[in-house]
Each structure stands twice: as C-alpha cells, then as structure tokens.
Design a protein around this motif. Sequence first.
Motif, PDB file in Angstrom:
ATOM      1  N   GLY A 152     -10.136  28.410  -6.555  1.00  0.00           N
ATOM      2  CA  GLY A 152     -10.761  27.496  -7.510  1.00  0.00           C
ATOM      3  C   GLY A 152     -11.963  28.127  -8.185  1.00  0.00           C
ATOM      4  O   GLY A 152     -12.183  27.944  -9.397  1.00  0.00           O
ATOM      5  N   LEU A 153     -12.769  28.875  -7.419  1.00  0.00           N
ATOM      6  CA  LEU A 153     -13.927  29.553  -8.008  1.00  0.00           C
ATOM      7  C   LEU A 153     -13.471  30.626  -8.992  1.00  0.00           C
ATOM      8  O   LEU A 153     -14.075  30.792 -10.071  1.00  0.00           O
ATOM      9  N   ARG A 213     -30.882  30.958 -15.252  1.00  0.00           N
ATOM     10  CA  ARG A 213     -32.164  31.607 -14.951  1.00  0.00           C
ATOM     11  C   ARG A 213     -32.187  33.048 -15.460  1.00  0.00           C
ATOM     12  O   ARG A 213     -33.197  33.511 -16.010  1.00  0.00           O
ATOM     13  N   LEU A 214     -31.097  33.758 -15.265  1.00  0.00           N
ATOM     14  CA  LEU A 214     -31.062  35.150 -15.707  1.00  0.00           C
ATOM     15  C   LEU A 214     -31.200  35.247 -17.220  1.00  0.00           C
ATOM     16  O   LEU A 214     -31.946  36.085 -17.736  1.00  0.00           O
ATOM     17  N   ARG A 215     -30.499  34.404 -17.938  1.00  0.00           N
ATOM     18  CA  ARG A 215     -30.570  34.456 -19.405  1.00  0.00           C
ATOM     19  C   ARG A 215     -31.957  34.053 -19.907  1.00  0.00           C
ATOM     20  O   ARG A 215     -32.444  34.595 -20.907  1.00  0.00           O
ATOM     21  N   ALA A 216     -32.599  33.126 -19.213  1.00  0.00           N
ATOM     22  CA  ALA A 216     -33.937  32.707 -19.623  1.00  0.00           C
ATOM     23  C   ALA A 216     -34.967  33.797 -19.372  1.00  0.00           C
ATOM     24  O   ALA A 216     -35.920  33.954 -20.144  1.00  0.00           O
ATOM     25  N   ALA A 217     -34.784  34.568 -18.292  1.00  0.00           N
ATOM     26  CA  ALA A 217     -35.782  35.569 -17.901  1.00  0.00           C
ATOM     27  C   ALA A 217     -35.564  36.926 -18.548  1.00  0.00           C
ATOM     28  O   ALA A 217     -36.518  37.690 -18.740  1.00  0.00           O
ATOM     29  N   ILE A 218     -34.298  37.240 -18.893  1.00  0.00           N
ATOM     30  CA  ILE A 218     -33.969  38.563 -19.454  1.00  0.00           C
ATOM     31  C   ILE A 218     -33.235  38.339 -20.774  1.00  0.00           C
ATOM     32  O   ILE A 218     -32.007  38.211 -20.806  1.00  0.00           O
ATOM     33  N   PRO A 219     -33.953  38.255 -21.873  1.00  0.00           N
ATOM     34  CA  PRO A 219     -33.300  37.990 -23.160  1.00  0.00           C
ATOM     35  C   PRO A 219     -32.218  39.018 -23.459  1.00  0.00           C
ATOM     36  O   PRO A 219     -32.422  40.221 -23.316  1.00  0.00           O
ATOM     37  N   GLY A 220     -31.049  38.523 -23.829  1.00  0.00           N
ATOM     38  CA  GLY A 220     -29.946  39.402 -24.206  1.00  0.00           C
ATOM     39  C   GLY A 220     -29.162  39.975 -23.047  1.00  0.00           C
ATOM     40  O   GLY A 220     -28.264  40.802 -23.250  1.00  0.00           O
ATOM     41  N   VAL A 221     -29.477  39.574 -21.801  1.00  0.00           N
ATOM     42  CA  VAL A 221     -28.767  40.126 -20.657  1.00  0.00           C
ATOM     43  C   VAL A 221     -27.274  39.792 -20.737  1.00  0.00           C
ATOM     44  O   VAL A 221     -26.882  38.720 -21.184  1.00  0.00           O
ATOM     45  N   ARG A 222     -26.469  40.736 -20.318  1.00  0.00           N
ATOM     46  CA  ARG A 222     -25.021  40.550 -20.273  1.00  0.00           C
ATOM     47  C   ARG A 222     -24.643  40.246 -18.818  1.00  0.00           C
ATOM     48  O   ARG A 222     -25.062  40.954 -17.901  1.00  0.00           O
ATOM     49  N   ILE A 223     -23.851  39.197 -18.603  1.00  0.00           N
ATOM     50  CA  ILE A 223     -23.504  38.797 -17.250  1.00  0.00           C
ATOM     51  C   ILE A 223     -21.985  38.789 -17.097  1.00  0.00           C
ATOM     52  O   ILE A 223     -21.275  38.099 -17.845  1.00  0.00           O
ATOM     53  N   VAL A 224     -21.519  39.580 -16.150  1.00  0.00           N
ATOM     54  CA  VAL A 224     -20.095  39.725 -15.891  1.00  0.00           C
ATOM     55  C   VAL A 224     -19.782  39.008 -14.588  1.00  0.00           C
ATOM     56  O   VAL A 224     -20.377  39.298 -13.544  1.00  0.00           O
ATOM     57  N   GLY A 225     -18.853  38.067 -14.633  1.00  0.00           N
ATOM     58  CA  GLY A 225     -18.419  37.375 -13.427  1.00  0.00           C
ATOM     59  C   GLY A 225     -17.268  38.122 -12.791  1.00  0.00           C
ATOM     60  O   GLY A 225     -16.299  38.470 -13.469  1.00  0.00           O
ATOM     61  N   ILE A 242     -14.537  31.146 -12.878  1.00  0.00           N
ATOM     62  CA  ILE A 242     -15.096  32.398 -13.419  1.00  0.00           C
ATOM     63  C   ILE A 242     -14.304  32.857 -14.634  1.00  0.00           C
ATOM     64  O   ILE A 242     -14.878  33.289 -15.641  1.00  0.00           O
ATOM     65  N   ARG A 243     -12.983  32.701 -14.571  1.00  0.00           N
ATOM     66  CA  ARG A 243     -12.127  33.159 -15.675  1.00  0.00           C
ATOM     67  C   ARG A 243     -12.180  32.227 -16.886  1.00  0.00           C
ATOM     68  O   ARG A 243     -12.096  32.686 -18.028  1.00  0.00           O
ATOM     69  N   GLN A 244     -12.309  30.929 -16.646  1.00  0.00           N
ATOM     70  CA  GLN A 244     -12.051  29.963 -17.716  1.00  0.00           C
ATOM     71  C   GLN A 244     -13.264  29.206 -18.228  1.00  0.00           C
ATOM     72  O   GLN A 244     -13.200  28.574 -19.287  1.00  0.00           O
ATOM     73  N   SER A 245     -14.389  29.254 -17.525  1.00  0.00           N
ATOM     74  CA  SER A 245     -15.522  28.386 -17.872  1.00  0.00           C
ATOM     75  C   SER A 245     -16.259  28.815 -19.131  1.00  0.00           C
ATOM     76  O   SER A 245     -16.949  28.009 -19.763  1.00  0.00           O
ATOM     77  N   GLY A 246     -16.176  30.111 -19.482  1.00  0.00           N
ATOM     78  CA  GLY A 246     -16.967  30.610 -20.596  1.00  0.00           C
ATOM     79  C   GLY A 246     -18.413  30.880 -20.232  1.00  0.00           C
ATOM     80  O   GLY A 246     -19.228  31.215 -21.098  1.00  0.00           O
ATOM     81  N   LEU A 292     -16.854  23.626  -3.354  1.00  0.00           N
ATOM     82  CA  LEU A 292     -16.581  24.387  -4.569  1.00  0.00           C
ATOM     83  C   LEU A 292     -17.539  23.962  -5.676  1.00  0.00           C
ATOM     84  O   LEU A 292     -18.068  24.815  -6.413  1.00  0.00           O
ATOM     85  N   ASP A 293     -17.808  22.668  -5.793  1.00  0.00           N
ATOM     86  CA  ASP A 293     -18.726  22.200  -6.828  1.00  0.00           C
ATOM     87  C   ASP A 293     -20.118  22.802  -6.645  1.00  0.00           C
ATOM     88  O   ASP A 293     -20.777  23.186  -7.625  1.00  0.00           O
ATOM     89  N   ALA A 294     -20.590  22.888  -5.386  1.00  0.00           N
ATOM     90  CA  ALA A 294     -21.931  23.422  -5.142  1.00  0.00           C
ATOM     91  C   ALA A 294     -22.028  24.878  -5.582  1.00  0.00           C
ATOM     92  O   ALA A 294     -23.047  25.288  -6.155  1.00  0.00           O
ATOM     93  N   VAL A 295     -20.999  25.668  -5.331  1.00  0.00           N
ATOM     94  CA  VAL A 295     -21.041  27.084  -5.707  1.00  0.00           C
ATOM     95  C   VAL A 295     -20.920  27.242  -7.219  1.00  0.00           C
ATOM     96  O   VAL A 295     -21.613  28.072  -7.828  1.00  0.00           O
ATOM     97  N   ARG A 296     -20.058  26.456  -7.847  1.00  0.00           N
ATOM     98  CA  ARG A 296     -19.974  26.511  -9.315  1.00  0.00           C
ATOM     99  C   ARG A 296     -21.309  26.137  -9.943  1.00  0.00           C
ATOM    100  O   ARG A 296     -21.775  26.783 -10.893  1.00  0.00           O
ATOM    101  N   GLU A 297     -21.946  25.095  -9.418  1.00  0.00           N
ATOM    102  CA  GLU A 297     -23.253  24.685  -9.953  1.00  0.00           C
ATOM    103  C   GLU A 297     -24.310  25.748  -9.674  1.00  0.00           C
ATOM    104  O   GLU A 297     -25.179  26.007 -10.520  1.00  0.00           O
ATOM    105  N   GLY A 298     -24.238  26.371  -8.508  1.00  0.00           N
ATOM    106  CA  GLY A 298     -25.185  27.433  -8.182  1.00  0.00           C
ATOM    107  C   GLY A 298     -25.043  28.627  -9.111  1.00  0.00           C
ATOM    108  O   GLY A 298     -26.050  29.185  -9.583  1.00  0.00           O
ATOM    109  N   MET A 299     -23.820  29.020  -9.382  1.00  0.00           N
ATOM    110  CA  MET A 299     -23.608  30.137 -10.312  1.00  0.00           C
ATOM    111  C   MET A 299     -24.097  29.776 -11.712  1.00  0.00           C
ATOM    112  O   MET A 299     -24.718  30.603 -12.392  1.00  0.00           O
TER     113      MET A 299
END
Length: 454
Positions: A385-386, A348-360, A390-394, A335-342
């Motif tokens: 757990g994942l 990366r997405l926010r760095a490459a696409i300024p202002g991108v909106r990401i929905v989990g 997604i719901r609580q991490s912000g 679970l930790d590996a997938v949370r860290e991967g997400m």
Amino acid sequence: MDRRMWLHATLASATLGVLPAAAQTAAGPSTPGSGGAGSWATAWTGSAQGPYPVGNPSAQPDQRFAFPDPAEGARDQTFRLVLRPDLWGPRARLRFSNAFGTRPLRLDGVFAGLHWGGAAVMPGSNRPVLFGGQPGVTVAPGGEVWSDPVGLPFAAESGHPLLAGRKLAVSFHVAGPSGPMTWHAKALQTSYVTPPGAGAHGAEEGEAAFPLSTASWFFLDAVDMAAPAGTPVVVCLGDSITDGTASTMNGDDRWPDVLSRRLHAALGHRVAVVNAGIGGNQVVGPREYGPDKPFPGGPSALARLQRDVIGLSGVATVVWLEGTNDFSRNGNATLDAVREGMTEGVRRLRAAIPGVRIVGATVTSALGSTSAAHGHAEQDEKRRGLNDFIRQSGLFDAVAEFDRATLDPATGGLREEMIPDSTTGGKGDRLHPNRAGYLAMGMAVEPSSVVPAR
C-alpha cells in the motif's frame, strides 16, 4: 605516473610548501561560504543515532576492551575513524556531535589525513584540525560543533581520478570520561581506538598506538569538502537497507555507493552522494527519543530531518527509502500514519531547502523473513500500500523502483540470489538484500531522476 607515485609526489610537494597550481588556485581568497566561486558540500555522513551501545552494529568486534563501562564512555583515549568521502576538496571541515551525550565532551588532538591501511595514516598527510583557532573544543550535551577549515594538500587536485575511493582518517582524543557516547552503530567500515587511559595519539601516523578496532563511528557525524558553488549533494535517507546491512564489510557496496559510482561516471567530480541511513529507523516512531529513552533504530526520520538532511551543506536531492520498520511488529504503525509522516517530511524538506528534489523509493519485500519482527502478511500488505502511494500520489519528483528490482514474483519475497548475507556469510534473513541486491537497487535508479541535466 602510477597511483602510489602520484600520492607521494603530491605529499612531498605539500611538505616542502610547494603546492600544484590547482591547489594555489583553490587556496585563494574565494573561500567556502564567502560568496565567491567556492562553497561547502557535504562529502560524508554517519548519522548520529543514539548513545552507545544502543543500536544495530554489523560485524562488531568485542568492544569490552575499548569501552569497559558504556555509562562512562571513552576515557582519555584516541579514536582513528576511517571513512570514505564521496567528494574530495583542498579543504575540509568536520562536524562533531554530542547529540545524545549527558556530559560536556572535551576533544583535542584532532587530525585529518589520508588513510593508508589498518590504523596507519599515509606519511606526511596528517594535518591538525582547529576550532576557533584553538587545538581543542568542548561540545555541550545535546550540541554539535564544526571545526575550522583544514587544508588537505594531497587533495589539491580534487578531481584527480586516483583520489576516487580513497579514505580519510580522522583522529581525535577524548579527554574523558565522556559519558554516553553519541555513535553510528553500523559503519560497515573498520576504525580504530587506543585503550582507555592511553592519552592523545592523533598526531602519530603509525598504527602501534591503536590495537583495538570497531565497526562503528563515534562523535563525528559529517564532513564537508570545499567544492565549486552549486555542487549537488544527494542525501540517501533511510533505514538498515540504506545503512547497508548484509553488504560487504569494508566493501562500499551499499546501494548509495553503487548510485554514487554511477553518478560520478556521468558527472565526474561535480556531485556527492552521502548515506543518512540508520539500521532500524522508522518514519514516525518512536514517539519519544533521548539519552534516557534510547531505541535501537534511533530517532524517527521526522525527528532527525534537521540534523541529518537540512543541516547538511549543498543538499540538492533526497532519496527516501523507509517504511518497513514502521510496519514491523516492533513499529506496528498504520499505513495512514506512515503516508502522513512521509507527506509531512516532504513538506518540511521543501520548506527548508528551496528547490530540493525528492525521490521516493519503493520499499523492498520482507515476506518470509526469519526475523521475528518482520516477514508477516500484514506487514507486506501495508508495504504494498505504501509503494502504491509512493508511485501514484504525486508527492515525489521521481520514484526509484527498488521493489521491482529485487522482487521475486513467484514468492513475493526477495529474489533468491539476493538473500545470502555478504557481511559475515550465512543464509541471510530474507529482509536485507545482499551485495547482489544492493547492486540491482543502485542500478535501478535513473541518474537523471536524481540529478537532472542542467
């Protein structure tokens, strides 16, 4: 004027060289990418996942007659791929990929036209596609290439309601043998191909040269349409539950399709939704991927972000649904590996696409699945757990509650009516929602959470 009459009138005007006023305006000096009123927006994707035949196709016809030797790939034959752009424009451009090829890929005889039915193209609509002004192009192993813009006179009135749901036929000749073919296995859409050695037939609008069919897409992995600057593109990034396993063959009823129709109903011709799902995909696995080390689920989400999201045109929002394959017996990630991967993927997405909106998107249940790799208690514990993360991490701008839309609280698995397979019939696998499940998922997304009002 009914649908057929309108299409024939538009095509006749284009053939005579008389375009409607809307087309004349769109074809003016403000070309996409020039900094004027027009721009490119990605209208379709078929994420490149590996070398044929490694992958997870659905309802696939026997491919022996089209591709007798997978190592040699296509040989002097023509493909006619059928796809549904989520947005139409007066001009298009096509991206061809040799990402998992080991030989130079030579393409010529490339055409784009309005799909009619079967392997036929609507008469008068087929248009030649060029590359740097030339009728052919060679794509290096591991490379990709965009075509020149091609005019689509029948889509000059790009917002016309009669274009909604219509499909594009993209034809191309592989001079071959191509070697390993870069493909998207699970198209859930019938396309067509000539027999090996048949030569170039892309200019033909009839279907006689295309007796063989496939339920996959090959080499073509993105289509852009000319659109007003700022047209938001929503990318649905995921695994087989985004790719559409157990949805209706040729039915366009995956959850991204449902979301698309909802957004178009609200916003009209001012948005595009594209599907970047790959059956079997994982967030963090496999560690290595290439033509010599293929994996049915394709490269990890992290490994393909550049090609399948960042490299697309006009991306404004990403809806990310993945994790169940990481927690399968094949993936076996923590679970930790997938949370860290997400977390890394979002960074990366926010760095490459300024202002991108990401929905989990919360991961749907596989508890009790008949698949040997899925359905066990440990997988479900990690999944829950994942979903809490997604719901609580912000981490995400919004959450799409797919789990709650499909969960049977009494069993902890999918709701019974969402289990039977909609592709070929049968009991279903208790892993992939059917059409009813995808409908519930698409309806669970709040449109304003994906494309906020401006």
